[in-house]
Design a protein around this motif. Structure first.
Motif, PDB file in Angstrom:
ATOM      1  N   VAL A  94      16.130   4.339   5.882  1.00  0.00           N
ATOM      2  CA  VAL A  94      14.882   4.759   5.461  1.00  0.00           C
ATOM      3  C   VAL A  94      14.896   4.748   3.951  1.00  0.00           C
ATOM      4  O   VAL A  94      13.831   4.243   3.238  1.00  0.00           O
ATOM      5  CB  VAL A  94      14.582   6.126   6.111  1.00  0.00           C
ATOM      6  N   SER A  95      15.875   5.280   3.423  1.00  0.00           N
ATOM      7  CA  SER A  95      15.871   5.280   1.730  1.00  0.00           C
ATOM      8  C   SER A  95      15.797   4.014   1.336  1.00  0.00           C
ATOM      9  O   SER A  95      14.949   3.718   0.336  1.00  0.00           O
ATOM     10  CB  SER A  95      17.210   5.913   1.479  1.00  0.00           C
ATOM     11  N   LYS A  96      16.558   2.890   1.728  1.00  0.00           N
ATOM     12  CA  LYS A  96      16.383   1.415   1.396  1.00  0.00           C
ATOM     13  C   LYS A  96      14.863   0.956   1.344  1.00  0.00           C
ATOM     14  O   LYS A  96      14.318   0.362   0.517  1.00  0.00           O
ATOM     15  CB  LYS A  96      17.256   0.736   2.116  1.00  0.00           C
ATOM     16  N   LEU A  97      14.140   1.388   2.537  1.00  0.00           N
ATOM     17  CA  LEU A  97      12.741   0.848   2.887  1.00  0.00           C
ATOM     18  C   LEU A  97      11.913   1.440   1.748  1.00  0.00           C
ATOM     19  O   LEU A  97      11.072   0.868   0.966  1.00  0.00           O
ATOM     20  CB  LEU A  97      12.308   0.970   4.169  1.00  0.00           C
ATOM     21  N   ILE A  98      12.325   2.863   1.434  1.00  0.00           N
ATOM     22  CA  ILE A  98      11.169   3.485   0.462  1.00  0.00           C
ATOM     23  C   ILE A  98      11.571   3.085  -0.895  1.00  0.00           C
ATOM     24  O   ILE A  98      10.567   2.703  -1.701  1.00  0.00           O
ATOM     25  CB  ILE A  98      11.402   4.900   0.503  1.00  0.00           C
ATOM     26  N   ASP A  99      12.857   2.728  -1.212  1.00  0.00           N
ATOM     27  CA  ASP A  99      13.422   2.192  -2.533  1.00  0.00           C
ATOM     28  C   ASP A  99      12.468   0.797  -2.738  1.00  0.00           C
ATOM     29  O   ASP A  99      11.769   0.607  -3.823  1.00  0.00           O
ATOM     30  CB  ASP A  99      14.691   1.760  -2.592  1.00  0.00           C
ATOM     31  N   ASP A 100      12.276  -0.022  -1.688  1.00  0.00           N
ATOM     32  CA  ASP A 100      11.914  -1.231  -1.785  1.00  0.00           C
ATOM     33  C   ASP A 100      10.181  -1.209  -2.367  1.00  0.00           C
ATOM     34  O   ASP A 100       9.742  -1.780  -3.014  1.00  0.00           O
ATOM     35  CB  ASP A 100      12.005  -2.250  -0.378  1.00  0.00           C
ATOM     36  N   TYR A 101       9.759  -0.410  -1.096  1.00  0.00           N
ATOM     37  CA  TYR A 101       8.202  -0.013  -1.472  1.00  0.00           C
ATOM     38  C   TYR A 101       8.071   0.362  -2.804  1.00  0.00           C
ATOM     39  O   TYR A 101       7.008  -0.118  -3.517  1.00  0.00           O
ATOM     40  CB  TYR A 101       7.855   1.041  -0.419  1.00  0.00           C
ATOM     41  N   VAL A 102       8.567   1.386  -3.268  1.00  0.00           N
ATOM     42  CA  VAL A 102       8.353   2.047  -4.474  1.00  0.00           C
ATOM     43  C   VAL A 102       8.576   1.246  -5.726  1.00  0.00           C
ATOM     44  O   VAL A 102       7.789   1.024  -6.554  1.00  0.00           O
ATOM     45  CB  VAL A 102       9.376   3.596  -4.703  1.00  0.00           C
ATOM     46  N   THR A 103       9.812   0.562  -5.653  1.00  0.00           N
ATOM     47  CA  THR A 103      10.127  -0.513  -6.818  1.00  0.00           C
ATOM     48  C   THR A 103       9.082  -1.711  -6.947  1.00  0.00           C
ATOM     49  O   THR A 103       8.364  -1.979  -7.864  1.00  0.00           O
ATOM     50  CB  THR A 103      11.475  -1.085  -6.427  1.00  0.00           C
ATOM     51  N   LEU A 104       8.591  -1.916  -5.593  1.00  0.00           N
ATOM     52  CA  LEU A 104       7.424  -3.011  -5.690  1.00  0.00           C
ATOM     53  C   LEU A 104       6.137  -2.607  -6.140  1.00  0.00           C
ATOM     54  O   LEU A 104       5.485  -3.104  -6.724  1.00  0.00           O
ATOM     55  CB  LEU A 104       7.334  -3.458  -4.235  1.00  0.00           C
ATOM     56  N   LYS A 105       6.070  -1.350  -5.969  1.00  0.00           N
ATOM     57  CA  LYS A 105       4.518  -0.588  -5.974  1.00  0.00           C
ATOM     58  C   LYS A 105       4.223  -0.037  -7.219  1.00  0.00           C
ATOM     59  O   LYS A 105       3.298  -0.299  -7.693  1.00  0.00           O
ATOM     60  CB  LYS A 105       4.678   0.466  -4.900  1.00  0.00           C
ATOM     61  N   ASN A 106       5.197   0.413  -7.949  1.00  0.00           N
ATOM     62  CA  ASN A 106       4.956   1.383  -9.090  1.00  0.00           C
ATOM     63  C   ASN A 106       5.070   0.234 -10.451  1.00  0.00           C
ATOM     64  O   ASN A 106       5.533  -0.681 -10.488  1.00  0.00           O
ATOM     65  CB  ASN A 106       5.906   2.507  -9.191  1.00  0.00           C
ATOM     66  N   GLY A 107       4.469   1.077 -11.540  1.00  0.00           N
ATOM     67  CA  GLY A 107       4.465   0.343 -12.880  1.00  0.00           C
ATOM     68  C   GLY A 107       5.433   0.915 -13.877  1.00  0.00           C
ATOM     69  O   GLY A 107       5.137   1.153 -14.740  1.00  0.00           O
ATOM     70  N   PHE A 108       6.398   1.777 -13.257  1.00  0.00           N
ATOM     71  CA  PHE A 108       7.520   2.458 -14.295  1.00  0.00           C
ATOM     72  C   PHE A 108       7.986   1.503 -15.145  1.00  0.00           C
ATOM     73  O   PHE A 108       8.588   0.402 -14.726  1.00  0.00           O
ATOM     74  CB  PHE A 108       8.403   3.131 -13.596  1.00  0.00           C
ATOM     75  N   THR A 109       8.251   2.158 -16.389  1.00  0.00           N
ATOM     76  CA  THR A 109       9.025   1.080 -17.260  1.00  0.00           C
ATOM     77  C   THR A 109       9.961   2.038 -18.090  1.00  0.00           C
ATOM     78  O   THR A 109       9.730   3.332 -18.476  1.00  0.00           O
ATOM     79  CB  THR A 109       7.960   0.564 -18.347  1.00  0.00           C
ATOM     80  N   GLY A 110      10.980   1.354 -18.660  1.00  0.00           N
ATOM     81  CA  GLY A 110      11.774   2.385 -19.844  1.00  0.00           C
ATOM     82  C   GLY A 110      12.334   3.621 -18.980  1.00  0.00           C
ATOM     83  O   GLY A 110      12.642   3.619 -18.029  1.00  0.00           O
ATOM     84  N   THR A 111      12.278   4.576 -19.959  1.00  0.00           N
ATOM     85  CA  THR A 111      13.012   5.903 -19.570  1.00  0.00           C
ATOM     86  C   THR A 111      12.146   6.508 -18.346  1.00  0.00           C
ATOM     87  O   THR A 111      12.718   7.068 -17.741  1.00  0.00           O
ATOM     88  CB  THR A 111      12.765   6.708 -21.080  1.00  0.00           C
TER      89      THR A 111
END
Ligand code: ADP
Ligand code: PMV
Length: 373
Positions: A94-111
């Motif tokens: 489940v953690s892996k699927l959430i990782d993929d979703y969040v990484t794809l989804k968000n616009g985080f950059t840098g720190t």
């Protein structure tokens, strides 16, 4: 139906036993009266809005996307794996699927990316896991705590987040709080942020008061009377990992000196535990002795030393909290210390370093509170 709830949870300081605790000895953590507040509103709509206040980070997630994500786990995946020694773990699938979703989804950059991606994942995970039927909602976070300064901001966030989502999902009630459940889900959030934490910070933020911790042993709540402190932030970032490494290096290079520190620190923690058990009091002299040990261990910082010395000139005792090397210190304010005395201390300190930040707060405050709106 619109459900609105506000949940608050305090931060924490380490009273005694920092650094030795890493080697399996006892430590005492205590709640501090600076709070993270989470507002949750379950309301009509087709999205989930989440905002992490001061960092200016917010996301609107389409509800359908979250429903699809949840159903993609299929029936073979449970959210938590419960068969490990500390009783709770995130299912890696489940953690892996959430990782993929969040990484794809968000616009985080840098720190911001490294600092807040984990908390965002914790939010997605707990939201998906605690609601049987996913509901549209908005969740906002505000905090009085400095982040990454040894005052337990991540645990305070975790407890307020878990309390907010569990209440909105109807799993705990404001008039009959299920502390144990909140604490378990908060620990899940802490695992997203910190990997493998001890669980003491989220337990203090849930239950409040003072708690004794020792690796592998059950946490023991201790009696604790009200005590006021002046928290002082040195505005100096530090890395817990680096400081723990510094102590490990000492153990390797000079095992006798390291052992001497361990012995003295263990004796001090035992005395402080006895004092709390008997009278519920924090002894300023133990605070002072602890700081001397930490200075000898080379985990203080010139700004922390300034705070300790300046407080001492006014006959007050202070120590660093957390790993040291920067972060925060607290000065114990006995009952006879007036508001005017505190102001004088603040101006003495500001004269030495105008970057210091102050909060005059109680320690040993109550834990999580759920306030229906
Ligand atoms: N208000 C908040 N909103 C979202 N995440 C938070 C908040 N406060 C703390 N955190 C999380 O906690 C992390 C800081 O934890 P840590 O470095 O252990 O410091 P502290 O000692 O303050 O807990 C942040 O990087 C972030 O992931
Ligand atoms: C130095 C240590 O004892 C406390 C660190 O506290 P903090 O990360 O500064 O809140 C490390 C630990 O207990 O993991």
């Amino acid at each position: 139906m619109v459900i609105q709830v506000k949940v608050t949870a305090p931060g924490k300081a380490i009273l005694h036993g920092e650094h030795t605790v890493v080697y399996g000895t006892k430590a005492i953590a205590i709640s501090v009266g600076l709070y993270t507040t989470v507002h949750v509103q379950v309301r009509p709509g087709s999205d989930v809005f989440v905002s992490f206040g001061e960092v200016g980070l917010s996301h609107t997630l389409p509800l359908q996307e979250l429903k699809d994500l949840k159903s993609s786990f299929n029936d073979n995946f449970s959210f938590l794996v419960l068969d490990n020694p500390d009783g709770i773990n995130v299912n890696p699938n489940v953690s892996k699927l959430i990782d993929d979703y969040v990484t794809l989804k968000n616009g985080f950059t840098g720190t911001l990316r490294s600092a807040f991606e984990a908390t965002f994942k914790a939010f997605v995970f707990i939201y998906l896991a605690t609601f049987d039927e996913l509901e549209p909602l908005s969740l906002t976070v505000e905090t009085e705590l400095p982040v990454g300064a040894g005052l337990g901001s991540s645990a305070s966030f975790a407890v307020a987040l878990a309390g907010g989502l569990l209440t909105a999902a109807g799993r705990t009630k404001s008039d009959n709080i299920d502390n144990d459940m909140i604490n378990r889900w908060a620990f899940v959030s802490e695992k997203f942020v910190h990997g493998n934490p001890s669980g003491i910070d989220n337990t203090v933020a849930t239950l409040g008061g003072a708690i004794m911790y020792q690796k592998g042993q059950p946490l023991v709540p201790l009696k604790c009377s009200d005590v006021r402190v002046l928290l002082v932030s040195t505005e100096t970032p530090r890395s817990t990992k680096e400081l723990v490494g510094r102590v490990a290096e000492l153990k390797e290079k000079n095992p006798e000196l390291h052992q001497q520190y361990m012995d003295e620190a263990i004796e001090l923690v035992e005395k402080a535990i006895e004092e709390l058990k008997n009278s519920g009091q924090i002894k300023p002299e133990y605070v002072e002795q602890n700081q001397v040990l930490l200075q000898n261990l080379n985990v203080s910082h010139p700004r922390l030393d300034i705070i300790v010395e300046t407080a001492k000139k006014r006959d007050l005792r202070a120590k660093l909290t957390g790993a040291g090397g920067g972060g925060c210190a607290f000065v114990v304010l006995p009952p006879e210390c007036s508001i005017d005395d505190v102001e004088k201390l603040k101006s003495d300190l500001t004269a030495q370093c105008d970057e210091f930040k102050f909060w005059s707060v109680p320690m040993g405050v109550s834990g999580v509170k759920i306030i229906p709106l």
